[in-house]
Design a protein around this motif. Structure first.
Motif, PDB file in Angstrom:
ATOM      1  N   VAL A  12       5.921   1.880  -1.131  1.00  0.00           N
ATOM      2  CA  VAL A  12       7.290   2.001  -0.604  1.00  0.00           C
ATOM      3  C   VAL A  12       8.004   3.145  -1.315  1.00  0.00           C
ATOM      4  O   VAL A  12       8.522   2.997  -2.412  1.00  0.00           O
ATOM      5  N   LEU A  13       7.972   4.308  -0.690  1.00  0.00           N
ATOM      6  CA  LEU A  13       8.588   5.493  -1.281  1.00  0.00           C
ATOM      7  C   LEU A  13       9.407   6.229  -0.227  1.00  0.00           C
ATOM      8  O   LEU A  13       9.017   6.275   0.943  1.00  0.00           O
ATOM      9  N   CYS A  14      10.496   6.836  -0.635  1.00  0.00           N
ATOM     10  CA  CYS A  14      11.274   7.637   0.310  1.00  0.00           C
ATOM     11  C   CYS A  14      10.419   8.782   0.859  1.00  0.00           C
ATOM     12  O   CYS A  14      10.600   9.207   1.993  1.00  0.00           O
ATOM     13  N   CYS A  17       8.642   7.813   4.032  1.00  0.00           N
ATOM     14  CA  CYS A  17       9.520   7.083   4.942  1.00  0.00           C
ATOM     15  C   CYS A  17      10.294   8.083   5.778  1.00  0.00           C
ATOM     16  O   CYS A  17      10.631   9.169   5.300  1.00  0.00           O
ATOM     17  N   ALA A  19      13.277   8.148   6.548  1.00  0.00           N
ATOM     18  CA  ALA A  19      14.702   7.903   6.255  1.00  0.00           C
ATOM     19  C   ALA A  19      15.274   6.759   7.099  1.00  0.00           C
ATOM     20  O   ALA A  19      16.311   6.905   7.733  1.00  0.00           O
ATOM     21  N   CYS A  20      14.558   5.643   7.098  1.00  0.00           N
ATOM     22  CA  CYS A  20      14.978   4.489   7.911  1.00  0.00           C
ATOM     23  C   CYS A  20      16.407   4.066   7.586  1.00  0.00           C
ATOM     24  O   CYS A  20      17.176   3.715   8.480  1.00  0.00           O
ATOM     25  N   CYS A  21      16.769   4.094   6.313  1.00  0.00           N
ATOM     26  CA  CYS A  21      18.103   3.610   5.926  1.00  0.00           C
ATOM     27  C   CYS A  21      19.200   4.572   6.353  1.00  0.00           C
ATOM     28  O   CYS A  21      20.379   4.204   6.365  1.00  0.00           O
ATOM     29  N   PHE A  80      21.854   1.943  -2.336  1.00  0.00           N
ATOM     30  CA  PHE A  80      20.717   1.477  -1.535  1.00  0.00           C
ATOM     31  C   PHE A  80      19.436   1.810  -2.295  1.00  0.00           C
ATOM     32  O   PHE A  80      19.066   2.962  -2.468  1.00  0.00           O
ATOM     33  N   MET A  82      15.560   2.094  -3.270  1.00  0.00           N
ATOM     34  CA  MET A  82      14.195   2.201  -2.772  1.00  0.00           C
ATOM     35  C   MET A  82      13.367   1.018  -3.277  1.00  0.00           C
ATOM     36  O   MET A  82      13.391   0.712  -4.462  1.00  0.00           O
ATOM     37  N   CYS A  87      15.604  -2.197   1.880  1.00  0.00           N
ATOM     38  CA  CYS A  87      14.774  -1.024   2.155  1.00  0.00           C
ATOM     39  C   CYS A  87      13.514  -1.436   2.928  1.00  0.00           C
ATOM     40  O   CYS A  87      13.206  -0.865   3.976  1.00  0.00           O
ATOM     41  N   GLU A  90      14.300  -2.375   6.492  1.00  0.00           N
ATOM     42  CA  GLU A  90      14.555  -1.239   7.389  1.00  0.00           C
ATOM     43  C   GLU A  90      13.255  -0.530   7.749  1.00  0.00           C
ATOM     44  O   GLU A  90      13.069  -0.116   8.877  1.00  0.00           O
ATOM     45  N   ARG A  91      12.352  -0.418   6.790  1.00  0.00           N
ATOM     46  CA  ARG A  91      11.072   0.230   7.082  1.00  0.00           C
ATOM     47  C   ARG A  91      10.277  -0.536   8.125  1.00  0.00           C
ATOM     48  O   ARG A  91       9.597   0.048   8.962  1.00  0.00           O
TER      49      ARG A  91
HETATM   50  S1  SF4 Z   1      14.430   2.914   3.752  1.00  0.00           S
HETATM   51 FE1  SF4 Z   1      15.623   4.443   2.623  1.00  0.00          FE
HETATM   52  S2  SF4 Z   1      15.430   3.847   0.455  1.00  0.00           S
HETATM   53 FE2  SF4 Z   1      13.821   2.815   1.597  1.00  0.00          FE
HETATM   54  S3  SF4 Z   1      12.039   4.167   1.418  1.00  0.00           S
HETATM   55 FE3  SF4 Z   1      13.096   4.672   3.322  1.00  0.00          FE
HETATM   56  S4  SF4 Z   1      14.450   6.383   2.791  1.00  0.00           S
HETATM   57 FE4  SF4 Z   1      13.834   5.377   0.870  1.00  0.00          FE
END
Ligand code: SF4
Ligand code: SF4
Length: 94
Positions: A12-14, A17, A19-21, A80, A82, A87, A90-91
């Motif tokens: 689980v890393l930005c 990702c 940028a779900c959040c 928020f 990570m 987080c 949202e992912r």
């Molecule tokens: S949901 Fe946001 S905080 Fe979480 S990994 Fe994705 S970008 Fe980073």
């Protein structure tokens, strides 16, 4: 000995990702210097981060999925975390 990093698992890393959040509604509740062009106002004068038709915050770089106003991002974005349950939630959604 490996020192565990609080609430962060390697997968689980930005950086892996999209940028779900940054698709969430982000209220601006303190003045961190968000540029005017990224602010949306509701009928009562409340401020949120402007989101574009694709659903993401207008301050997000669509190619790198990095925040273009990182130093001035709202308090909510700073909080928020990570790897937190929000987080991960949202992912899962994207
Ligand atoms: S949901 Fe946001 S905080 Fe979480 S990994 Fe994705 S970008 Fe980073
Ligand atoms: S201000 Fe930056 S971190 Fe916050 S939602 Fe927008 S792009 Fe994401």
């Amino acid at each position: 000995m490996t020192i565990p990093v609080k609430n962060v698992t390697p997968e689980v890393l930005c950086s892996n990702c999209r940028a779900c959040c940054c698709r969430l509604e982000v209220m601006i509740i303190t003045d961190t210097g968000v540029p005017e062009e990224h602010i949306a106002y509701d009928q009562w004068g409340g401020e949120t981060m402007l989101r574009l038709d694709d659903g993401w915050c207008s301050a997000l770089d669509r190619e790198t999925f990095m925040c273009t106003i990182y130093e001035n991002r709202p308090w909510i974005c700073r909080e928020f975390e990570m790897g937190s349950w929000e987080c991960k939630d949202e992912r899962k959604g994207l």
